[in-house]
Design a protein around this motif. Structure first.
Motif, PDB file in Angstrom:
ATOM      1  N   TYR A  20      56.051  41.969  10.687  1.00  0.00           N
ATOM      2  CA  TYR A  20      54.955  41.549   9.807  1.00  0.00           C
ATOM      3  C   TYR A  20      54.477  40.146  10.163  1.00  0.00           C
ATOM      4  O   TYR A  20      53.276  39.867  10.114  1.00  0.00           O
ATOM      5  N   GLY A  21      55.393  39.282  10.529  1.00  0.00           N
ATOM      6  CA  GLY A  21      55.015  37.931  10.945  1.00  0.00           C
ATOM      7  C   GLY A  21      54.160  37.950  12.199  1.00  0.00           C
ATOM      8  O   GLY A  21      53.174  37.214  12.314  1.00  0.00           O
ATOM      9  N   GLY A  26      48.829  37.578  14.799  1.00  0.00           N
ATOM     10  CA  GLY A  26      47.748  38.178  15.600  1.00  0.00           C
ATOM     11  C   GLY A  26      46.433  38.207  14.846  1.00  0.00           C
ATOM     12  O   GLY A  26      45.376  37.896  15.406  1.00  0.00           O
ATOM     13  N   ILE A  27      46.483  38.569  13.580  1.00  0.00           N
ATOM     14  CA  ILE A  27      45.264  38.585  12.767  1.00  0.00           C
ATOM     15  C   ILE A  27      44.710  37.177  12.623  1.00  0.00           C
ATOM     16  O   ILE A  27      43.491  36.969  12.697  1.00  0.00           O
ATOM     17  N   SER A  28      45.584  36.185  12.455  1.00  0.00           N
ATOM     18  CA  SER A  28      45.136  34.795  12.330  1.00  0.00           C
ATOM     19  C   SER A  28      44.433  34.327  13.596  1.00  0.00           C
ATOM     20  O   SER A  28      43.394  33.666  13.528  1.00  0.00           O
ATOM     21  N   ALA A  33      39.406  32.923  16.383  1.00  0.00           N
ATOM     22  CA  ALA A  33      38.502  33.121  17.523  1.00  0.00           C
ATOM     23  C   ALA A  33      37.099  33.489  17.040  1.00  0.00           C
ATOM     24  O   ALA A  33      36.100  32.954  17.549  1.00  0.00           O
ATOM     25  N   VAL A  34      37.005  34.365  16.055  1.00  0.00           N
ATOM     26  CA  VAL A  34      35.690  34.780  15.544  1.00  0.00           C
ATOM     27  C   VAL A  34      34.989  33.616  14.859  1.00  0.00           C
ATOM     28  O   VAL A  34      33.792  33.375  15.084  1.00  0.00           O
ATOM     29  N   VAL A  35      35.724  32.877  14.031  1.00  0.00           N
ATOM     30  CA  VAL A  35      35.118  31.743  13.323  1.00  0.00           C
ATOM     31  C   VAL A  35      34.686  30.667  14.313  1.00  0.00           C
ATOM     32  O   VAL A  35      33.619  30.061  14.148  1.00  0.00           O
ATOM     33  N   ASN A  36      35.481  30.441  15.338  1.00  0.00           N
ATOM     34  CA  ASN A  36      35.129  29.439  16.351  1.00  0.00           C
ATOM     35  C   ASN A  36      33.847  29.849  17.081  1.00  0.00           C
ATOM     36  O   ASN A  36      32.944  29.033  17.289  1.00  0.00           O
ATOM     37  N   GLY A  37      33.752  31.101  17.468  1.00  0.00           N
ATOM     38  CA  GLY A  37      32.545  31.578  18.150  1.00  0.00           C
ATOM     39  C   GLY A  37      31.335  31.538  17.240  1.00  0.00           C
ATOM     40  O   GLY A  37      30.241  31.133  17.651  1.00  0.00           O
ATOM     41  N   LEU A  38      31.508  31.927  16.003  1.00  0.00           N
ATOM     42  CA  LEU A  38      30.412  31.899  15.037  1.00  0.00           C
ATOM     43  C   LEU A  38      29.977  30.464  14.763  1.00  0.00           C
ATOM     44  O   LEU A  38      28.784  30.181  14.640  1.00  0.00           O
TER      45      LEU A  38
END
Length: 54
Positions: A20-21, A26-28, A33-38
């Motif tokens: 779970y960790g 991985g989700i974090s 990555a998505v927020v950085n690109g956005l």
């Protein structure tokens, strides 16, 4: 002592917590990555608008 070792080897709760960790990590990373690109895209857009207004 042998009984204690056998119970330790059969106990899977520690492995589940580690899994779970790893999934959470991985989700974090994906979210970052998505927020950085956005963020880069929005920064470029706002700079473009600011240049056009001046």
């Amino acid at each position: 002592m042998k009984n204690l070792f056998v119970r330790f080897v059969k106990d899977a709760s520690g492995a589940t917590a580690i899994e779970y960790g790893l999934i959470a990590a991985g989700i974090s990373v994906a979210i970052i990555a998505v927020v950085n690109g956005l963020g880069s895209t929005l920064n470029t857009k706002f700079n473009s608008i600011s240049t056009q207004l001046h």
